[in-house]
Design a protein around this motif. Structure first.
Motif, PDB file in Angstrom:
ATOM      1  N   UNK A  27       0.831  -1.208   0.000  1.00 45.08           N
ATOM      2  CA  UNK A  27       0.000   0.000   0.000  1.00 45.08           C
ATOM      3  C   UNK A  27       0.863   1.254   0.000  1.00 45.08           C
ATOM      4  N   UNK A  28       1.884   1.285   0.849  1.00 42.30           N
ATOM      5  CA  UNK A  28       2.740   2.474   0.917  1.00 42.30           C
ATOM      6  C   UNK A  28       3.557   2.625  -0.357  1.00 42.30           C
ATOM      7  N   UNK A  29       4.117   1.549  -0.845  1.00 46.13           N
ATOM      8  CA  UNK A  29       4.971   1.634  -2.023  1.00 46.13           C
ATOM      9  C   UNK A  29       4.178   1.972  -3.285  1.00 46.13           C
ATOM     10  N   UNK A  30       2.854   1.821  -3.246  1.00 44.74           N
ATOM     11  CA  UNK A  30       2.015   2.120  -4.409  1.00 44.74           C
ATOM     12  C   UNK A  30       1.447   3.535  -4.387  1.00 44.74           C
ATOM     13  N   UNK A  31       1.744   4.317  -3.343  1.00 46.20           N
ATOM     14  CA  UNK A  31       1.156   5.647  -3.212  1.00 46.20           C
ATOM     15  C   UNK A  31       1.602   6.567  -4.338  1.00 46.20           C
ATOM     16  N   UNK A  91       7.364   6.959  -4.713  1.00 47.33           N
ATOM     17  CA  UNK A  91       8.573   6.166  -4.474  1.00 47.33           C
ATOM     18  C   UNK A  91       8.897   6.051  -2.986  1.00 47.33           C
ATOM     19  N   UNK A  92       7.877   5.734  -2.218  1.00 39.72           N
ATOM     20  CA  UNK A  92       8.052   5.573  -0.774  1.00 39.72           C
ATOM     21  C   UNK A  92       8.612   4.196  -0.459  1.00 39.72           C
ATOM     22  N   UNK A  93       9.365   4.119   0.620  1.00 40.49           N
ATOM     23  CA  UNK A  93       9.975   2.859   1.036  1.00 40.49           C
ATOM     24  C   UNK A  93       9.828   2.733   2.548  1.00 40.49           C
ATOM     25  N   UNK A  94       8.795   2.045   3.043  1.00 42.92           N
ATOM     26  CA  UNK A  94       8.569   1.956   4.488  1.00 42.92           C
ATOM     27  C   UNK A  94       9.751   1.336   5.213  1.00 42.92           C
ATOM     28  N   UNK A  95      10.162   1.973   6.304  1.00 35.06           N
ATOM     29  CA  UNK A  95      11.355   1.506   7.005  1.00 35.06           C
ATOM     30  C   UNK A  95      11.183   1.358   8.515  1.00 35.06           C
ATOM     31  N   UNK A  96       9.979   1.660   9.037  1.00 29.31           N
ATOM     32  CA  UNK A  96       9.727   1.544  10.467  1.00 29.31           C
ATOM     33  C   UNK A  96       8.477   0.709  10.695  1.00 29.31           C
TER      34      UNK A  96
END
Length: 309
Positions: A181-185, A194-199
């Protein structure tokens, strides 16, 4: 020690210095991790307005006049609140050299002051399921609007599934889904963020589950773990439930949460022997004061799950 007019000033000065030293040492030693998930935006007044928050200026091919990114019509404002932690010392305890009993209180005041920002930030995250962000929707919602006109879409950053590392399928349907979901924003123009969740933020009750998901080579069903090392586990006792969990991209200049300090915690003292507090109640007061707030940055950079279906 006899406490009188002749030695009052010296005694109180020495006491204030001692209490402040205890406070400062506890402040310096206390752990804090709010800055792992939030950005600091200092405040110079009663509140801050964040009309700019949803704009993502990017380079584009320059044809004709420049295209100016207009500020949002949303009027998202974070208002500062006052905070305090106070230690009250009886004059009799000063006379009886019994100040040591107040040391734990001074230490706790110092630790609380250091973790003031943590309290604000992680409480704001936990309340994101029902507190509004800049678009008027709850920070975690299933109906955020992205785009305009015919291109408008409803986008979700909210789940209601438990964090589960029991199998590859379970991991995909919880952590994996949030990550996708985050990477598809995308932004309002349809461009990828181009988000990359890290936490991976969890309450203490989910610490083991989160660590398994982030560290093991194989999940409990024996299948390879594709999510190993994809995020850092952060455990926060301020989260309101034992089932909620949050995945955030806190790697960029703009972060999903805003910490807005108006006045950082400062040590204060009421030591005037002629004050009402001392004259009427023989009480001296020491403590800390702060002013500020926490609120929401970009909902696109976070997915939260209640952990409950």
């Amino acid at each position: 020690m006899i406490f009188n007019e002749k030695n009052a000033s010296a005694v109180i000065t020495a006491l204030a210095t001692s209490i402040k030293t205890i406070f400062n040492n506890a402040f310096d030693a206390a752990p804090s991790q709010w800055n792992l998930v939030a950005m600091e935006v200092p405040s110079n007044g009663k509140s801050n307005s964040y009309a700019w928050i949803e704009k993502f200026p990017k380079l584009r091919k320059w044809l004709g006049d420049k295209v100016i990114s207009q500020l949002s019509a949303h009027a998202y404002t974070i208002t500062n609140d006052d905070f305090e932690a106070t230690v009250e010392i009886d004059r009799n305890d000063i006379e009886d050299d019994n100040i040591g009993i107040y040391k734990p209180q001074a230490q706790m005041a110092g630790e609380s002051s250091k973790q003031w920002a943590d309290d604000l930030v992680f409480t704001a995250i936990s309340q994101g399921f029902h507190q509004p962000c800049y678009d008027g929707k709850s920070f975690y919602a299933t109906n955020h609007e992205v785009g305009a006109g015919k291109g408008k879409k409803l986008v979700s950053n909210k789940l209601d599934v438990k964090l589960d590392a029991s199998s590859l399928e379970a991991a995909r349907n919880s952590y994996g889904k949030a990550r996708t979901m985050i990477r598809s924003m995308k932004d309002n123009e349809g461009r990828p963020l181009n988000l990359n969740p890290n936490i991976l933020l969890v309450p203490p009750a989910l610490e083991d589950e989160a660590n398994v998901l982030m560290t093991v080579d194989r999940l409990e069903d024996g299948k390879p773990n594709p999510y190993k090392g994809t995020a850092t586990v952060v455990v926060a006792g301020w989260l309101e439930t034992d089932s909620e969990w949050h995945l955030l991209d806190a790697s960029k200049a703009i972060k999903p949460i805003i910490f807005q300090p108006r006045k950082q915690p400062v040590f204060v003292a009421l030591t005037d022997t002629s004050s009402d507090s001392v004259f009427n109640r023989k009480k001296f007061k020491f403590g800390a004061e702060a002013r500020g707030a926490a609120g929401y940055g970009l909902w696109q950079m976070a997915v939260g799950s209640t952990g409950e279906k």
